[in-house]
Design an enzyme around this catalytic site. Structure first.
Site, PDB file in Angstrom:
ATOM      1  N   LYS A 107     -14.746  11.498 -12.362  1.00  0.00           N
ATOM      2  CA  LYS A 107     -14.959  10.580 -11.232  1.00  0.00           C
ATOM      3  C   LYS A 107     -16.456  10.389 -11.074  1.00  0.00           C
ATOM      4  O   LYS A 107     -17.232  11.292 -11.414  1.00  0.00           O
ATOM      5  CB  LYS A 107     -14.378  11.182  -9.936  1.00  0.00           C
ATOM      6  CG  LYS A 107     -13.949  10.150  -8.933  1.00  0.00           C
ATOM      7  CD  LYS A 107     -12.624   9.527  -9.341  1.00  0.00           C
ATOM      8  CE  LYS A 107     -12.076   8.577  -8.338  1.00  0.00           C
ATOM      9  NZ  LYS A 107     -10.690   8.187  -8.663  1.00  0.00           N
ATOM     10  N   ASP A 147     -13.089   1.666  -8.388  1.00  0.00           N
ATOM     11  CA  ASP A 147     -12.528   2.534  -7.340  1.00  0.00           C
ATOM     12  C   ASP A 147     -12.974   1.931  -6.013  1.00  0.00           C
ATOM     13  O   ASP A 147     -13.237   0.727  -5.953  1.00  0.00           O
ATOM     14  CB  ASP A 147     -13.060   3.963  -7.548  1.00  0.00           C
ATOM     15  CG  ASP A 147     -12.120   5.026  -7.002  1.00  0.00           C
ATOM     16  OD1 ASP A 147     -12.032   5.129  -5.774  1.00  0.00           O
ATOM     17  OD2 ASP A 147     -11.480   5.734  -7.792  1.00  0.00           O
ATOM     18  N   GLY A 221      -1.256  -3.612   1.147  1.00  0.00           N
ATOM     19  CA  GLY A 221      -2.295  -3.975   0.194  1.00  0.00           C
ATOM     20  C   GLY A 221      -1.713  -4.038  -1.210  1.00  0.00           C
ATOM     21  O   GLY A 221      -0.509  -4.273  -1.397  1.00  0.00           O
ATOM     22  N   ASN A 222      -2.554  -3.806  -2.194  1.00  0.00           N
ATOM     23  CA  ASN A 222      -2.138  -3.951  -3.595  1.00  0.00           C
ATOM     24  C   ASN A 222      -0.911  -3.105  -3.931  1.00  0.00           C
ATOM     25  O   ASN A 222       0.076  -3.613  -4.461  1.00  0.00           O
ATOM     26  CB  ASN A 222      -3.316  -3.587  -4.517  1.00  0.00           C
ATOM     27  CG  ASN A 222      -2.889  -3.513  -5.968  1.00  0.00           C
ATOM     28  OD1 ASN A 222      -2.693  -2.435  -6.504  1.00  0.00           O
ATOM     29  ND2 ASN A 222      -2.725  -4.663  -6.598  1.00  0.00           N
TER      30      ASN A 222
HETATM   31  P1  NAD Z   1      -5.612  -1.813  -0.271  1.00  0.00           P
HETATM   32  O1  NAD Z   1      -6.983  -1.714   0.282  1.00  0.00           O
HETATM   33  O2  NAD Z   1      -5.247  -2.969  -1.132  1.00  0.00           O
HETATM   34  O3  NAD Z   1      -4.537  -1.773   0.939  1.00  0.00           O
HETATM   35  C1  NAD Z   1      -4.558  -0.775   1.920  1.00  0.00           C
HETATM   36  C2  NAD Z   1      -3.525  -1.145   2.988  1.00  0.00           C
HETATM   37  O4  NAD Z   1      -3.441  -0.062   3.906  1.00  0.00           O
HETATM   38  C3  NAD Z   1      -3.875  -2.386   3.795  1.00  0.00           C
HETATM   39  O5  NAD Z   1      -2.717  -3.132   4.028  1.00  0.00           O
HETATM   40  C4  NAD Z   1      -4.409  -1.808   5.104  1.00  0.00           C
HETATM   41  O6  NAD Z   1      -4.220  -2.692   6.209  1.00  0.00           O
HETATM   42  C5  NAD Z   1      -3.512  -0.591   5.234  1.00  0.00           C
HETATM   43  N1  NAD Z   1      -4.025   0.429   6.137  1.00  0.00           N
HETATM   44  C6  NAD Z   1      -5.271   0.956   6.202  1.00  0.00           C
HETATM   45  N2  NAD Z   1      -5.333   1.854   7.195  1.00  0.00           N
HETATM   46  C7  NAD Z   1      -4.106   1.892   7.776  1.00  0.00           C
HETATM   47  C8  NAD Z   1      -3.533   2.619   8.844  1.00  0.00           C
HETATM   48  N3  NAD Z   1      -4.255   3.507   9.548  1.00  0.00           N
HETATM   49  N4  NAD Z   1      -2.231   2.400   9.148  1.00  0.00           N
HETATM   50  C9  NAD Z   1      -1.484   1.501   8.474  1.00  0.00           C
HETATM   51  N5  NAD Z   1      -1.984   0.797   7.443  1.00  0.00           N
HETATM   52  C10 NAD Z   1      -3.275   0.981   7.107  1.00  0.00           C
HETATM   53  O7  NAD Z   1      -5.388  -0.436  -1.025  1.00  0.00           O
HETATM   54  P2  NAD Z   1      -4.386  -0.115  -2.235  1.00  0.00           P
HETATM   55  O8  NAD Z   1      -5.086  -0.376  -3.517  1.00  0.00           O
HETATM   56  O9  NAD Z   1      -3.070  -0.718  -1.974  1.00  0.00           O
HETATM   57  O10 NAD Z   1      -4.295   1.471  -2.111  1.00  0.00           O
HETATM   58  C11 NAD Z   1      -3.450   2.090  -1.146  1.00  0.00           C
HETATM   59  C12 NAD Z   1      -3.400   3.583  -1.432  1.00  0.00           C
HETATM   60  O11 NAD Z   1      -2.954   3.810  -2.761  1.00  0.00           O
HETATM   61  C13 NAD Z   1      -4.735   4.328  -1.335  1.00  0.00           C
HETATM   62  O12 NAD Z   1      -4.482   5.642  -0.881  1.00  0.00           O
HETATM   63  C14 NAD Z   1      -5.209   4.377  -2.780  1.00  0.00           C
HETATM   64  O13 NAD Z   1      -6.099   5.468  -3.012  1.00  0.00           O
HETATM   65  C15 NAD Z   1      -3.886   4.607  -3.472  1.00  0.00           C
HETATM   66  N6  NAD Z   1      -3.885   4.237  -4.898  1.00  0.00           N
HETATM   67  C16 NAD Z   1      -4.139   2.956  -5.275  1.00  0.00           C
HETATM   68  C17 NAD Z   1      -4.101   2.629  -6.628  1.00  0.00           C
HETATM   69  C18 NAD Z   1      -4.325   1.202  -7.087  1.00  0.00           C
HETATM   70  O14 NAD Z   1      -4.185   0.955  -8.297  1.00  0.00           O
HETATM   71  N7  NAD Z   1      -4.595   0.255  -6.207  1.00  0.00           N
HETATM   72  C19 NAD Z   1      -3.831   3.610  -7.588  1.00  0.00           C
HETATM   73  C20 NAD Z   1      -3.563   4.913  -7.169  1.00  0.00           C
HETATM   74  C21 NAD Z   1      -3.585   5.213  -5.818  1.00  0.00           C
END
Ligand code: NAD
Length: 428
Positions: A107, A147, A221-222
């Site tokens: 990382k 990241d 989100g994603n």
């Molecule tokens: P993102 O930023 O696209 O979406 C995050 C979502 O969480 C948003 O809809 C936001 O409104 C919501 N959110 C934030 N705080 C909140 C709260 N207190 N209560 C309710 N909703 C809340 O992020 P992402 O890429 O979808 O990632 C989400 C999680 O998955 C993170 O923990 C990330 O580390 C993990 N993750 C993501 C990936 C990836 O490929 N995107 C891979 C592994 C792990």
């Protein structure tokens, strides 16, 4: 946390210790795996748009590369700490190992806030990071990725600098590149889809048909968006999603009898995954306090937002019929909540297994970049399904055989593979 500063590296070490005890690892192996193999701390001087020089601290931590080149993102964050980066690098080692891809864990980070930096200044940070690390990262040694607050453009600047230094095209240096510039099709869907591949297998194991199931999702989100799409495709119904409301600085949960319509909600969602609550009301959604997502009367919970959401305080409020928790987010469940979930016999698909679709697809990107041959999306997603399904089955079989919690089983498999690789190499 009782006034005591939360140290993610200490938490990662405690989790490792538990798996090491279970595996009865010898002292030398424990000592090696409890800490990173290598750490780089450096300074990145940048001539700012004002003409002044500003120096940004940068890091790269390579936890373990016994099973293959290190893999892990580079974060840009004003409050980045070396202990966060250390913990995340260790978690990457276990994540790559549990899905059995030939990569280790790394990382990186830079202490900076991209919100306050021009595009040119950000480019200089990316190029400066690579100039400091060019000898110690590479397609065969350590492969960075995007990241927190870094994206495909940052990766492309980093790759370009690396290629200038080496005088060759070396797209396997880095993943998360734009499609058409060495990126992989399917990466956007990969994490959310991966979560649902594992849910599909869990349902099969529990003898439940997906078309009879309902779910509640934290996050939009994603990860959440693609998890919802695939879950609906396999027949499930999503009754609730929750997300953060930037204007009100709180979260809301959105419900609709009969299930949410993901396309309609996407039409009123910003690029950060925040739903417009007034427009949601206009199209027939009930808007509830955010924490209500966990109380829904559903079969499956998908925490897919942020860490520390299922806690000693919230876990007792989980709907009575919850049978599966699929952790799309990293670290959504605290150890106290794990105890409650375990007592209720809920089937947990732990984060570093459930959300490993992202890194698995990054591995596919690296393979494609190294061979300069790019696969169709169906091929990427088909291979992703195979990897995720095999990983899920290995973990759940161990959990059943040894009558242990899924999270512990995942740790045991991941740590034992890395320990074995260290042993086979003659390191310990
Ligand atoms: P993102 O930023 O696209 O979406 C995050 C979502 O969480 C948003 O809809 C936001 O409104 C919501 N959110 C934030 N705080 C909140 C709260 N207190 N209560 C309710 N909703 C809340 O992020 P992402 O890429 O979808 O990632 C989400 C999680 O998955 C993170 O923990 C990330 O580390 C993990 N993750 C993501 C990936 C990836 O490929 N995107 C891979 C592994 C792990």
């Amino acid at each position: 946390m009782n006034g005591k500063a939360f140290n993610p590296f200490e938490m990662a070490q405690a989790q490792f210790d538990k798996a090491a005890d279970f595996l009865a690892l010898d002292e030398g192996t424990r000592e090696l795996l409890r800490v990173p193999l290598r750490e780089y701390h450096f300074s990145i001087p940048v001539r700012m748009d004002s003409g002044k020089i500003k120096v940004f601290p940068g890091f790269r931590v390579q936890h373990n590369d016994a099973r293959g080149p290190g893999k892990g993102g580079i974060r840009f964050h004003p409050h980045e700490t070396i202990d966060t980066v250390r913990a995340l690098s260790m978690w990457m080692t276990w994540k790559c190992s549990v899905v059995d891809i030939p990569l280790g864990g790394s990382k990186g980070g830079v202490i900076c806030d991209p919100h306050n930096l021009s595009a040119h200044e950000q480019e200089q940070i990316c190029r400066g990071w690579v100039r400091q690390m060019a000898k110690n990262v590479g397609p065969l040694s350590d492969v960075p990725a995007p990241d927190v607050m870094t994206n495909a453009q940052h990766m492309l600047w980093m790759l370009d600098e690396f290629e200038v230094i080496h005088g060759q095209r070396l797209p396997g240096l880095i993943t998360g590149k734009p499609v058409g510039m060495g990126g992989s099709l399917g990466r956007t869907e990969a994490t959310g889809y991966g979560v649902v591949y594992t849910v599909r297998e869990a349902l099969r194991e529990l003898g439940i048909r997906p078309e009879n199931t309902t779910a509640s999702v934290q996050g939009f989100g994603n990860v959440a968006q693609y998890a919802i799409r695939l879950f609906q495709q396999i027949g499930g119904k999503v009754l609730c999603v929750s997300c953060w409301d930037q204007a009100d600085q709180t979260s809301y949960a959105y419900t609709k009898p009969g299930g949410i319509d993901v396309d309609a909600l996407l039409g009123i969602t910003d690029r950060f995954g925040g739903i417009d609550k007034n427009k949601a009301r206009d199209i027939g959604y009930s808007v509830l306090p955010g924490e209500k997502w966990i109380e829904q009367d559903v079969d499956i919970l998908f925490p897919a937002a942020i860490e520390n959401q299922i806690t000693a305080e919230t876990a007792p409020r989980m709907g009575r019929n919850v049978k599966i928790i699929a952790e799309g987010a990293n670290g959504p469940t605290t150890p106290e909540a794990d105890a409650i979930i375990g007592q209720r016999g809920i089937f947990v698909i732990p984060d570093f297994l459930a959300n490993a679709g992202g890194v698995t697809c990054s591995y596919f990107e690296q393979v494609q970049s190294n061979s300069n041959y790019y696969w169709e999306k169906d091929e990427v997603l088909g291979k992703l399904d195979l990897k995720m399904t095999a990983a899920f089955i290995a973990v759940s079989e161990l959990a059943r055989k040894r009558k242990i919690y899924m999270r512990d089983a995942a740790y045991i498999i991941a740590v034992s593979r890395v320990a074995q690789a260290c042993k086979d190499r003659g390191w310990v």
